[in-house]
Motif scaffolding. Structure first.
Motif, PDB file in Angstrom:
ATOM      1  N   UNK A 141      -2.624  81.207 -21.131  1.00  0.00           N
ATOM      2  CA  UNK A 141      -3.755  82.045 -21.532  1.00  0.00           C
ATOM      3  C   UNK A 141      -3.310  82.975 -22.652  1.00  0.00           C
ATOM      4  N   UNK A 142      -4.036  82.934 -23.776  1.00  0.00           N
ATOM      5  CA  UNK A 142      -3.757  83.823 -24.912  1.00  0.00           C
ATOM      6  C   UNK A 142      -5.041  84.582 -25.237  1.00  0.00           C
TER       7      UNK A 142
ATOM      8  N   UNK B  10     -12.646  90.466 -14.813  1.00  0.00           N
ATOM      9  CA  UNK B  10     -12.824  89.214 -15.541  1.00  0.00           C
ATOM     10  C   UNK B  10     -11.544  88.379 -15.537  1.00  0.00           C
ATOM     11  N   UNK B  11     -10.398  89.044 -15.678  1.00  0.00           N
ATOM     12  CA  UNK B  11      -9.139  88.303 -15.639  1.00  0.00           C
ATOM     13  C   UNK B  11      -8.915  87.666 -14.266  1.00  0.00           C
ATOM     14  N   UNK B  12      -9.247  88.394 -13.213  1.00  0.00           N
ATOM     15  CA  UNK B  12      -9.100  87.838 -11.865  1.00  0.00           C
ATOM     16  C   UNK B  12      -9.965  86.594 -11.712  1.00  0.00           C
ATOM     17  N   UNK B  13     -11.177  86.630 -12.259  1.00  0.00           N
ATOM     18  CA  UNK B  13     -12.066  85.467 -12.211  1.00  0.00           C
ATOM     19  C   UNK B  13     -11.485  84.300 -13.005  1.00  0.00           C
ATOM     20  N   UNK B  14     -10.926  84.610 -14.181  1.00  0.00           N
ATOM     21  CA  UNK B  14     -10.335  83.568 -15.016  1.00  0.00           C
ATOM     22  C   UNK B  14      -9.148  82.916 -14.315  1.00  0.00           C
ATOM     23  N   UNK B  15      -8.273  83.713 -13.748  1.00  0.00           N
ATOM     24  CA  UNK B  15      -7.112  83.148 -13.060  1.00  0.00           C
ATOM     25  C   UNK B  15      -7.536  82.304 -11.855  1.00  0.00           C
ATOM     26  N   UNK B  16      -8.539  82.773 -11.136  1.00  0.00           N
ATOM     27  CA  UNK B  16      -9.032  82.002  -9.993  1.00  0.00           C
ATOM     28  C   UNK B  16      -9.580  80.652 -10.448  1.00  0.00           C
ATOM     29  N   UNK B  17     -10.308  80.655 -11.554  1.00  0.00           N
ATOM     30  CA  UNK B  17     -10.847  79.411 -12.116  1.00  0.00           C
ATOM     31  C   UNK B  17      -9.722  78.439 -12.459  1.00  0.00           C
TER      32      UNK B  17
END
Length: 234
Positions: A116-117, A135-142
């Motif tokens: 992720x960049x 939002x980052x937590x959602x992205x990492x979960x995805x």
């Protein structure tokens, strides 16, 4: 104390900061995403599937071709040890918020590593830190659940205080904010099992693209080497 300083500076300097930000957007050199493949395979050894996602730096803006951008440099650096299968899903202007639907619009494929960049546009768009962390937590979960990533690696936010394009005091203000956000994102990554790589490449003129805002080929080379070493030594 740092948050208080930021708040006071923003209140006092708001008209000037807004003017400078608008002027930079109006006068900045517009660089396109470089040509080249957005996926590929090469190298030798055990297979390794990599997804690279994020903003213009993930997409290679500042390089003349994807081969000298982050994707190409990372694939090259890992090619002596792995049969690398890589895919690039990135877009200029992406924030953490806009990257999530972009990834959801793709066909999910299990990957060994997701890189992720992101971060610069989160800062320049003035996303509140608490919202960004959600939002980052959602992205990492995805990435962990839908893309089945065995490992998520995140590039830290570069020091905006060193971006030649930005005038002072805008450069100072965004630099202070970027440092605070980077620290918070690194702490969050540690709690979520995400591998966070702090950005420590000196952004001298020879390391920057001609627009004074994006990485140049030399920076992409060092970024590729740094991420590759993190992968190889774990």
């Amino acid at each position: 104390m740092l948050v208080l300083l930021e708040t006071i500076a923003k209140l006092l300097l708001s008209p000037l900061l807004t003017y400078q930000a608008l002027r930079v957007r109006k006068t900045a050199t517009r660089l396109s995403e470089p040509p080249g493949h957005r996926s590929g395979s090469g190298g030798r050894g055990q297979p390794l599937k990599i997804l690279i996602t994020g903003d213009s730096s993930a997409a290679g803006v500042g390089a003349t071709h994807q081969s000298e951008a982050l994707s190409g440099q990372l694939a090259r650096a890992l090619g002596e040890s792995y049969q690398v299968n890589w895919k690039l899903i990135a877009r200029t202007g992406n924030t953490t918020r806009t990257t999530i639907p972009l990834l959801r619009s793709q066909q999910f494929e299990p990957v060994d590593i997701a890189l992720v960049v992101l971060g610069v546009n989160d800062i320049t768009s003035q996303t509140p830190l608490k919202r960004l962390l959600r939002q980052r937590a959602q992205l990492y979960q995805l990435l962990f659940e839908d893309w089945e990533a065995k490992r998520v690696i995140v590039a830290g936010i570069p020091p905006l205080k060193d971006f030649p394009l930005l005038p002072h005091p805008l450069r100072w203000f965004l630099g202070v904010q970027a440092k605070r956000f980077d620290k918070a994102l690194a702490h969050q990554a540690l709690t979520l099992g995400v591998d966070y790589i702090h950005f420590d490449i000196p952004l001298t003129p020879t390391m920057m693209a001609e627009d004074g805002f994006h990485p140049g080929p030399n920076t992409y080379y060092l970024m590729g080497e740094k991420v590759a070493q993190r992968i190889l030594h774990r």
